[in-house]
Every structure is written in C-alpha cells, then in structure tokens.
Motif scaffolding. Structure first.
Motif, mmCIF file in Angstrom:
data_model
loop_
_atom_site.group_PDB
_atom_site.id
_atom_site.type_symbol
_atom_site.label_atom_id
_atom_site.label_comp_id
_atom_site.label_asym_id
_atom_site.label_seq_id
_atom_site.Cartn_x
_atom_site.Cartn_y
_atom_site.Cartn_z
ATOM 1 N N TYR A 136 0.833 -1.204 0.000
ATOM 2 C CA TYR A 136 0.000 0.000 0.000
ATOM 3 C C TYR A 136 0.870 1.257 0.000
ATOM 4 O O TYR A 136 0.578 2.227 -0.706
ATOM 5 N N ALA A 137 1.928 1.234 0.798
ATOM 6 C CA ALA A 137 2.802 2.407 0.901
ATOM 7 C C ALA A 137 3.533 2.682 -0.413
ATOM 8 O O ALA A 137 3.655 3.840 -0.827
ATOM 9 N N VAL A 138 4.001 1.628 -1.074
ATOM 10 C CA VAL A 138 4.718 1.816 -2.341
ATOM 11 C C VAL A 138 3.776 2.385 -3.403
ATOM 12 O O VAL A 138 4.138 3.321 -4.141
ATOM 13 N N ALA A 139 2.560 1.853 -3.487
ATOM 14 C CA ALA A 139 1.598 2.365 -4.468
ATOM 15 C C ALA A 139 1.254 3.824 -4.165
ATOM 16 O O ALA A 139 1.255 4.677 -5.067
ATOM 17 N N SER A 140 0.987 4.126 -2.909
ATOM 18 C CA SER A 140 0.648 5.505 -2.523
ATOM 19 C C SER A 140 1.809 6.450 -2.795
ATOM 20 O O SER A 140 1.628 7.530 -3.363
ATOM 21 N N MET A 141 2.996 6.027 -2.399
ATOM 22 C CA MET A 141 4.184 6.861 -2.584
ATOM 23 C C MET A 141 4.430 7.144 -4.066
ATOM 24 O O MET A 141 4.731 8.278 -4.448
ATOM 25 N N THR A 142 4.271 6.147 -4.898
ATOM 26 C CA THR A 142 4.511 6.301 -6.329
ATOM 27 C C THR A 142 3.570 7.341 -6.927
ATOM 28 O O THR A 142 4.003 8.262 -7.621
ATOM 29 N N PHE A 143 2.274 7.197 -6.655
ATOM 30 C CA PHE A 143 1.311 8.109 -7.265
ATOM 31 C C PHE A 143 1.325 9.488 -6.624
ATOM 32 O O PHE A 143 1.122 10.492 -7.309
ATOM 33 N N LEU A 144 1.570 9.564 -5.316
ATOM 34 C CA LEU A 144 1.646 10.879 -4.672
ATOM 35 C C LEU A 144 2.844 11.681 -5.185
ATOM 36 O O LEU A 144 2.796 12.905 -5.229
ATOM 37 N N GLY A 145 3.900 10.997 -5.583
ATOM 38 C CA GLY A 145 5.097 11.686 -6.039
ATOM 39 C C GLY A 145 5.088 12.095 -7.505
ATOM 40 O O GLY A 145 5.956 12.862 -7.944
ATOM 41 N N LEU A 146 4.112 11.640 -8.286
ATOM 42 C CA LEU A 146 4.122 11.924 -9.724
ATOM 43 C C LEU A 146 3.971 13.410 -10.044
ATOM 44 O O LEU A 146 4.721 13.953 -10.861
ATOM 45 N N GLY A 147 2.996 14.074 -9.437
ATOM 46 C CA GLY A 147 2.799 15.503 -9.699
ATOM 47 C C GLY A 147 4.004 16.320 -9.269
ATOM 48 O O GLY A 147 4.445 17.235 -9.972
ATOM 49 N N TYR A 148 4.550 15.970 -8.114
ATOM 50 C CA TYR A 148 5.739 16.648 -7.593
ATOM 51 C C TYR A 148 6.917 16.484 -8.550
ATOM 52 O O TYR A 148 7.624 17.442 -8.854
ATOM 53 N N ALA A 149 7.120 15.262 -9.037
ATOM 54 C CA ALA A 149 8.229 15.000 -9.961
ATOM 55 C C ALA A 149 8.026 15.728 -11.287
ATOM 56 O O ALA A 149 8.977 16.292 -11.844
ATOM 57 N N LEU A 150 6.793 15.738 -11.797
ATOM 58 C CA LEU A 150 6.514 16.441 -13.054
ATOM 59 C C LEU A 150 6.776 17.931 -12.913
ATOM 60 O O LEU A 150 7.408 18.546 -13.771
ATOM 61 N N GLU A 151 6.322 18.490 -11.826
ATOM 62 C CA GLU A 151 6.481 19.928 -11.594
ATOM 63 C C GLU A 151 7.952 20.331 -11.529
ATOM 64 O O GLU A 151 8.325 21.422 -11.932
ATOM 65 N N ARG A 152 8.796 19.452 -11.024
ATOM 66 C CA ARG A 152 10.214 19.763 -10.874
ATOM 67 C C ARG A 152 11.077 19.269 -12.024
ATOM 68 O O ARG A 152 12.295 19.353 -11.973
ATOM 69 N N GLY A 153 10.451 18.727 -13.066
ATOM 70 C CA GLY A 153 11.205 18.262 -14.226
ATOM 71 C C GLY A 153 12.019 17.015 -13.954
ATOM 72 O O GLY A 153 13.045 16.794 -14.588
#
Length: 169
Positions: free
Chosen positions: A53-70
């Motif tokens: 559960y943590a890996v799935a949540s972490m992956t999707f929660l981090g996508l917008g952050y990663a996109l925003e920072r290139g």
C-alpha cells in the motif's frame, strides 16, 4: 489567472511529495521492525500488505511533484530536431495526451474507490484493511497529477514556452 492556478497546485504537490517521503521513512522503519521481530520468532504479519500500500501511494503521490520539478524521464528525440521556439508544441501535445489518459484512469479508479467504500470492502488479510483507504491515496496522487498536467498545459498555451524546470538538452 493561469499563474494563480499554478501557484495553488504547487503547495499541494509539495505536501504530496512530503507524504511520499514520509512513506519511504515508514517503509524503512516497518522493514527494520520486521527484521528485529523475526530475530525473536514473531512478526507483524502485515509487512507485505502495508508495504505494498505504501509503495503504491508513494509512487502516485510523487508523480505531480516530480513532473512539476522536471524529474520525470523525457525523450527529446523530436525536440532536438525542432527550433527552440517550437519546443512547446510537442510538449503541449504530450501533456494533453497524458492529461486525457490519466483523467480517464482517475475517473475509473475513483469509481472503484467509491465502490470499495460503499461495499465496505476489506483486504483478505489479518489486518482487514478497508481497501478504499490505500485506493484513495492512489486516487489523490492521480488527481494531483491531472491538476499538474492541466496547469502545465495552460502554461504552454499561454506562454508558448516550456515551463521552468523543464530540461531540454
């Protein structure tokens, strides 16, 4: 107006990035706890489930952050062949394509989360976790990514240039 939208999404992405980072700390702690407990012949009995559960949540929660920072992987085969002033156009096309795909995925994932909530679906493990909770965290990450993609598309249309933090080599 577009800058205001971008400024509102950025703090939400930072919070999601912080949650993703805290989930990494949680994963590490849970694994270490499990190792120590197994030395004494016992276990938490939920390691696989909660880490999943943590890996799935972490992956999707981090996508917008990663996109925003290139920080997401970019393949610039097409951009390298275009003049710099036109780099925004293929980026807009790929952003809108990703927005359409993730919006569709988020819609159907949201229906699944709602169904799990209404039915009271529990995991078939010792913990009997209500499945809408981890599914909901994935949905939040998808929705933040959709908002970030929308913000990026609006920036590309209005400025006709790549957003800051977009690396084109």
């Amino acid at each position: 107006m577009i800058r205001l939208i971008c400024r509102c999404i950025s703090p939400a992405n930072r919070l999601a990035g912080l949650l993703a980072m805290l989930l990494i700390v949680y994963i590490t702690g849970h694994i270490l706890l499990e190792i120590v407990m197994r030395l004494f012949g016992t276990s938490t009995f939920v390691l696989d489930e909660f880490i999943g559960y943590a890996v799935a949540s972490m992956t999707f929660l981090g996508l917008g952050y990663a996109l925003e920072r290139g920080s997401l992987v970019r393949v610039n085969v097409l951009l390298d062949r275009l003049p710099t002033k036109w780099h925004w156009l293929p980026d807009l096309i790929s952003t809108l394509s990703a927005l359409a795909a993730f919006s569709w995925l988020a819609w159907y994932w949201g229906l699944n989360v709602w169904r799990s909530y209404k039915r009271g679906t529990l995991s078939e493990t010792l913990a009997e976790t209500p499945l809408w909770i981890p599914e909901g965290m994935v949905l939040v990450g998808m929705l933040l990514l959709c908002l970030t993609l929308l913000s990026r598309a609006l920036h590309l249309i209005s400025e006709r240039s790549l957003p800051p933090n977009t690396s084109v080599n």
